[in-house]
Scaffold this motif. Structure first.
Motif, PDB file in Angstrom:
ATOM      1  N   ARG A 154      35.637  16.427  45.957  1.00 33.07           N
ATOM      2  CA  ARG A 154      35.762  17.340  44.818  1.00 33.07           C
ATOM      3  C   ARG A 154      36.947  16.902  43.995  1.00 33.07           C
ATOM      4  N   PRO A 155      36.809  17.023  42.724  1.00 31.80           N
ATOM      5  CA  PRO A 155      37.924  16.587  41.876  1.00 31.80           C
ATOM      6  C   PRO A 155      39.143  17.490  42.086  1.00 31.80           C
ATOM      7  N   ARG A 156      40.272  16.940  41.830  1.00 30.58           N
ATOM      8  CA  ARG A 156      41.537  17.640  41.995  1.00 30.58           C
ATOM      9  C   ARG A 156      41.636  18.846  41.041  1.00 30.58           C
ATOM     10  N   ARG A 157      41.045  18.750  39.892  1.00 30.54           N
ATOM     11  CA  ARG A 157      41.080  19.848  38.922  1.00 30.54           C
ATOM     12  C   ARG A 157      40.419  21.106  39.477  1.00 30.54           C
ATOM     13  N   PHE A 158      39.389  20.949  40.261  1.00 35.63           N
ATOM     14  CA  PHE A 158      38.701  22.087  40.843  1.00 35.63           C
ATOM     15  C   PHE A 158      39.635  22.847  41.782  1.00 35.63           C
ATOM     16  N   ARG A 159      40.393  22.138  42.627  1.00 36.63           N
ATOM     17  CA  ARG A 159      41.334  22.787  43.543  1.00 36.63           C
ATOM     18  C   ARG A 159      42.433  23.515  42.769  1.00 36.63           C
ATOM     19  N   ILE A 160      42.885  22.935  41.700  1.00 36.54           N
ATOM     20  CA  ILE A 160      43.918  23.574  40.877  1.00 36.54           C
ATOM     21  C   ILE A 160      43.364  24.853  40.249  1.00 36.54           C
ATOM     22  N   LEU A 161      42.117  24.799  39.777  1.00 39.90           N
ATOM     23  CA  LEU A 161      41.494  25.967  39.167  1.00 39.90           C
ATOM     24  C   LEU A 161      41.346  27.099  40.184  1.00 39.90           C
ATOM     25  N   VAL A 162      40.897  26.763  41.398  1.00 40.69           N
ATOM     26  CA  VAL A 162      40.762  27.770  42.449  1.00 40.69           C
ATOM     27  C   VAL A 162      42.126  28.377  42.771  1.00 40.69           C
ATOM     28  N   ALA A 163      43.156  27.563  42.887  1.00 37.48           N
ATOM     29  CA  ALA A 163      44.504  28.052  43.173  1.00 37.48           C
ATOM     30  C   ALA A 163      44.993  28.983  42.066  1.00 37.48           C
ATOM     31  N   LEU A 164      44.732  28.631  40.819  1.00 34.04           N
ATOM     32  CA  LEU A 164      45.144  29.488  39.697  1.00 34.04           C
ATOM     33  C   LEU A 164      44.407  30.821  39.709  1.00 34.04           C
ATOM     34  N   ILE A 165      43.124  30.806  40.045  1.00 33.37           N
ATOM     35  CA  ILE A 165      42.353  32.052  40.107  1.00 33.37           C
ATOM     36  C   ILE A 165      42.898  32.945  41.218  1.00 33.37           C
ATOM     37  N   VAL A 166      43.188  32.363  42.372  1.00 35.13           N
ATOM     38  CA  VAL A 166      43.739  33.137  43.482  1.00 35.13           C
ATOM     39  C   VAL A 166      45.089  33.732  43.094  1.00 35.13           C
ATOM     40  N   LEU A 167      45.948  32.949  42.454  1.00 28.30           N
ATOM     41  CA  LEU A 167      47.248  33.455  42.020  1.00 28.30           C
ATOM     42  C   LEU A 167      47.096  34.573  40.991  1.00 28.30           C
ATOM     43  N   ALA A 168      46.154  34.433  40.073  1.00 27.40           N
ATOM     44  CA  ALA A 168      45.924  35.469  39.065  1.00 27.40           C
ATOM     45  C   ALA A 168      45.455  36.763  39.722  1.00 27.40           C
ATOM     46  N   LEU A 169      44.554  36.654  40.705  1.00 28.41           N
ATOM     47  CA  LEU A 169      44.085  37.850  41.400  1.00 28.41           C
ATOM     48  C   LEU A 169      45.210  38.513  42.186  1.00 28.41           C
ATOM     49  N   LEU A 170      46.056  37.736  42.831  1.00 27.67           N
ATOM     50  CA  LEU A 170      47.200  38.298  43.542  1.00 27.67           C
ATOM     51  C   LEU A 170      48.163  38.989  42.579  1.00 27.67           C
ATOM     52  N   GLY A 171      48.409  38.361  41.444  1.00 32.41           N
ATOM     53  CA  GLY A 171      49.298  38.958  40.445  1.00 32.41           C
ATOM     54  C   GLY A 171      48.736  40.254  39.892  1.00 32.41           C
ATOM     55  N   ALA A 172      47.425  40.272  39.619  1.00 31.41           N
ATOM     56  CA  ALA A 172      46.796  41.487  39.095  1.00 31.41           C
ATOM     57  C   ALA A 172      46.858  42.608  40.133  1.00 31.41           C
ATOM     58  N   THR A 173      46.618  42.273  41.391  1.00 32.80           N
ATOM     59  CA  THR A 173      46.678  43.273  42.456  1.00 32.80           C
ATOM     60  C   THR A 173      48.087  43.829  42.588  1.00 32.80           C
ATOM     61  N   ALA A 174      49.085  42.965  42.549  1.00 30.15           N
ATOM     62  CA  ALA A 174      50.476  43.416  42.627  1.00 30.15           C
ATOM     63  C   ALA A 174      50.830  44.293  41.424  1.00 30.15           C
ATOM     64  N   GLY A 175      50.366  43.909  40.240  1.00 26.49           N
ATOM     65  CA  GLY A 175      50.644  44.688  39.037  1.00 26.49           C
ATOM     66  C   GLY A 175      50.025  46.067  39.097  1.00 26.49           C
TER      67      GLY A 175
ATOM     68  N   GLY B 132      49.169  47.688  41.819  1.00 24.62           N
ATOM     69  CA  GLY B 132      49.864  48.428  42.872  1.00 24.62           C
ATOM     70  C   GLY B 132      51.197  48.968  42.389  1.00 24.62           C
ATOM     71  N   THR B 133      51.940  48.154  41.675  1.00 17.31           N
ATOM     72  CA  THR B 133      53.238  48.586  41.135  1.00 17.31           C
ATOM     73  C   THR B 133      53.054  49.708  40.131  1.00 17.31           C
ATOM     74  N   TRP B 134      52.069  49.579  39.270  1.00 14.61           N
ATOM     75  CA  TRP B 134      51.795  50.623  38.270  1.00 14.61           C
ATOM     76  C   TRP B 134      51.431  51.933  38.958  1.00 14.61           C
ATOM     77  N   ALA B 135      50.557  51.860  39.968  1.00 18.20           N
ATOM     78  CA  ALA B 135      50.126  53.074  40.668  1.00 18.20           C
ATOM     79  C   ALA B 135      51.307  53.731  41.375  1.00 18.20           C
ATOM     80  N   TYR B 136      52.161  52.936  41.997  1.00 18.58           N
ATOM     81  CA  TYR B 136      53.324  53.484  42.688  1.00 18.58           C
ATOM     82  C   TYR B 136      54.273  54.137  41.689  1.00 18.58           C
TER      83      TYR B 136
END
Length: 191
Positions: A26-47, A49-53
């Motif tokens: 698999r091309p390296r760009r695909f792994r970078i894209l997956v990593a960015l999506i995971v980071l974005a989802l983690l950031g959105a979840t943290a945001g 959660g912080t807003w709700a708290y």
């Protein structure tokens, strides 16, 4: 010693490709894209959660004016908000002992754990009715004004009190009256 086939450089010494090597990488760009999506989802979840708290930690100051301090504390305690009484002020509209003002005022947003400072009513300000019977009308009116009272004068004939002197007052001298009370003066017209 070097293998002659390798030295010749014809590639015949390389092992034949295996099935694992033939799998496309698999091309390296695909792994970078997956990593960015995971980071974005983690950031959105943290945001979220912080807003709700944070949102759950904010409260609106309720209307406490007119309540007893005990009733106000009972309303605030479940929300982890404390009440401090900072003194009292005179009021003709709020009963003695009831909450007169709060800081911050009703409708203000505060956090759980904050403290609301209140002042209670001392009731209406009272003064002792000065003795003005027998005084000249102008002096009697000045004494009443100095005490924070107003006056309404009427005149009557009197055989026993000289003209221009106060015959009687209502309320009576020495009684406790509310500041701003209108005092009735009866002034002698003479005989």
């Amino acid at each position: 010693m070097l293998d002659p086939a390798l030295a010749a450089g014809d590639g015949s010494a390389l092992p034949p490709p295996t099935k694992a090597d033939s799998k496309p990488r698999r091309p390296r760009r695909f792994r970078i894209l997956v990593a960015l999506i995971v980071l974005a989802l983690l950031g959105a979840t943290a945001g979220v959660g912080t807003w709700a708290y944070t949102k759950s930690q904010l409260l609106t100051v309720p209307a406490l004016v007119g309540m007893t301090p005990a009733a106000a504390k009972a309303q605030l305690t479940p929300n982890d908000v404390s009440l401090t009484i900072a003194g009292e002020d005179f009021s003709t509209t709020v009963p003695k002992g009831a909450i007169l003002t709060t800081a911050p005022p009703a409708g203000t947003t505060i956090k759980r754990g904050d403290t609301i400072t209140a002042r209670t009513s001392a009731g209406p300000q009272m003064v002792k009715m000065p003795k003005v019977t027998g005084a000249k009308q102008s002096k009697a009116e000045a004494s009443l004004k100095a005490a924070g009272l107003t006056s309404n004068a009427s005149e009557e004939y009197s055989d026993s009190v000289a003209k221009g002197l106060v015959i009687s007052v209502n309320p009576k001298s020495g009684t406790s009256v509310q500041i701003g009370t209108a005092v009735s003066l009866v002034v002698s017209k003479g005989p």
